[in-house]
Design a protein around this motif. Structure first.
Motif, mmCIF file in Angstrom:
data_model
loop_
_atom_site.group_PDB
_atom_site.id
_atom_site.type_symbol
_atom_site.label_atom_id
_atom_site.label_comp_id
_atom_site.label_asym_id
_atom_site.label_seq_id
_atom_site.Cartn_x
_atom_site.Cartn_y
_atom_site.Cartn_z
ATOM 1 N N TRP A 34 -78.684 36.597 -14.627
ATOM 2 C CA TRP A 34 -79.853 35.833 -14.203
ATOM 3 C C TRP A 34 -80.668 36.622 -13.186
ATOM 4 C CZ3 TRP A 34 -80.632 33.417 -9.287
ATOM 5 C CH2 TRP A 34 -81.820 32.659 -9.222
ATOM 6 N N MET A 35 -79.991 37.259 -12.242
ATOM 7 C CA MET A 35 -80.683 38.013 -11.200
ATOM 8 C C MET A 35 -81.496 39.163 -11.785
ATOM 9 S SD MET A 35 -77.552 38.035 -8.472
ATOM 10 C CE MET A 35 -78.351 39.007 -7.199
ATOM 11 N N LEU A 36 -80.962 39.813 -12.809
ATOM 12 C CA LEU A 36 -81.614 40.987 -13.398
ATOM 13 C C LEU A 36 -82.458 40.665 -14.624
ATOM 14 C CD1 LEU A 36 -78.699 43.551 -13.033
ATOM 15 C CD2 LEU A 36 -80.806 43.448 -11.681
ATOM 16 N N GLN A 37 -82.528 39.402 -14.995
ATOM 17 C CA GLN A 37 -83.265 38.992 -16.191
ATOM 18 C C GLN A 37 -84.711 39.486 -16.142
ATOM 19 O OE1 GLN A 37 -83.598 34.767 -16.551
ATOM 20 N NE2 GLN A 37 -84.094 34.859 -18.712
ATOM 21 N N GLY A 38 -85.119 40.153 -17.208
ATOM 22 C CA GLY A 38 -86.488 40.612 -17.342
ATOM 23 C C GLY A 38 -86.845 41.848 -16.542
ATOM 24 N N THR A 39 -85.863 42.487 -15.912
ATOM 25 C CA THR A 39 -86.158 43.651 -15.075
ATOM 26 C C THR A 39 -85.984 44.974 -15.812
ATOM 27 O OG1 THR A 39 -83.905 43.889 -14.237
ATOM 28 C CG2 THR A 39 -85.390 42.423 -13.003
ATOM 29 N N GLY A 40 -85.269 44.961 -16.925
ATOM 30 C CA GLY A 40 -84.984 46.207 -17.630
ATOM 31 C C GLY A 40 -83.770 46.926 -17.078
ATOM 32 N N SER A 41 -83.144 46.355 -16.054
ATOM 33 C CA SER A 41 -81.931 46.958 -15.508
ATOM 34 C C SER A 41 -80.810 46.856 -16.529
ATOM 35 C CB SER A 41 -81.536 46.275 -14.202
ATOM 36 O OG SER A 41 -82.444 46.616 -13.179
ATOM 37 N N PHE A 42 -79.744 47.535 -16.266
ATOM 38 C CA PHE A 42 -78.666 47.660 -17.236
ATOM 39 C C PHE A 42 -77.543 46.672 -16.941
ATOM 40 C CE2 PHE A 42 -80.919 51.606 -17.037
ATOM 41 C CZ PHE A 42 -80.969 52.045 -18.344
ATOM 42 N N LEU A 43 -77.166 45.892 -17.953
ATOM 43 C CA LEU A 43 -76.037 44.978 -17.875
ATOM 44 C C LEU A 43 -74.967 45.445 -18.847
ATOM 45 C CD1 LEU A 43 -78.051 41.689 -17.773
ATOM 46 C CD2 LEU A 43 -76.469 42.447 -16.002
ATOM 47 N N VAL A 44 -73.730 45.466 -18.381
ATOM 48 C CA VAL A 44 -72.626 45.924 -19.228
ATOM 49 C C VAL A 44 -71.496 44.899 -19.176
ATOM 50 C CG1 VAL A 44 -73.182 48.358 -18.915
ATOM 51 C CG2 VAL A 44 -71.567 47.287 -17.374
ATOM 52 N N PRO A 45 -70.726 44.792 -20.254
ATOM 53 C CA PRO A 45 -69.583 43.873 -20.250
ATOM 54 C C PRO A 45 -68.546 44.302 -19.201
ATOM 55 C CG PRO A 45 -70.083 44.609 -22.477
ATOM 56 C CD PRO A 45 -70.903 45.442 -21.547
ATOM 57 N N THR A 46 -67.839 43.323 -18.684
ATOM 58 C CA THR A 46 -66.779 43.588 -17.724
ATOM 59 C C THR A 46 -65.669 44.409 -18.372
ATOM 60 O OG1 THR A 46 -67.273 41.456 -16.754
ATOM 61 C CG2 THR A 46 -65.194 42.447 -16.118
#
Length: 90
Positions: A34-46
């Motif tokens: 939620w914090m990074l939503q729409g920023t283009g930052s990278f999210l990875v699975p735990t």
């Protein structure tokens, strides 16, 4: 800023990095998505070291876009977490 937590709520370190206009890599736990939503930052699975490595490589390959990613993070912080609302909550 990499945050590879396996358990997390809403970390101030991520908010601070976003406010400092840093590109971020975070795991998909807690409020990170939620914090990074729409920023283009990278999210990875735990617990996915390969995905984390790929994200680091993505950052390195997108050096020209890092400023844009950082600005998107700053904008997200300013919109979602305005200082006035933070003080009212406490």
């Amino acid at each position: 800023l990499p945050i590879s937590s396996t358990k997390e709520g809403m970390p101030f370190s991520l908010l601070e990095a976003m406010a400092a206009r840093l590109p971020c890599i975070a795991t998909t736990v807690g409020a990170h998505e939620w914090m990074l939503q729409g920023t283009g930052s990278f999210l990875v699975p735990t617990d996915d070291q390969a995905a984390l490595q790929t994200a680091f490589q993505g950052v390195l390959q997108q050096r020209a876009r890092l400023s844009d990613l950082g600005e998107a993070n700053r904008t997200a912080v300013e919109r979602r977490f305005p200082l006035e609302r933070t003080f009212e909550a406490h």
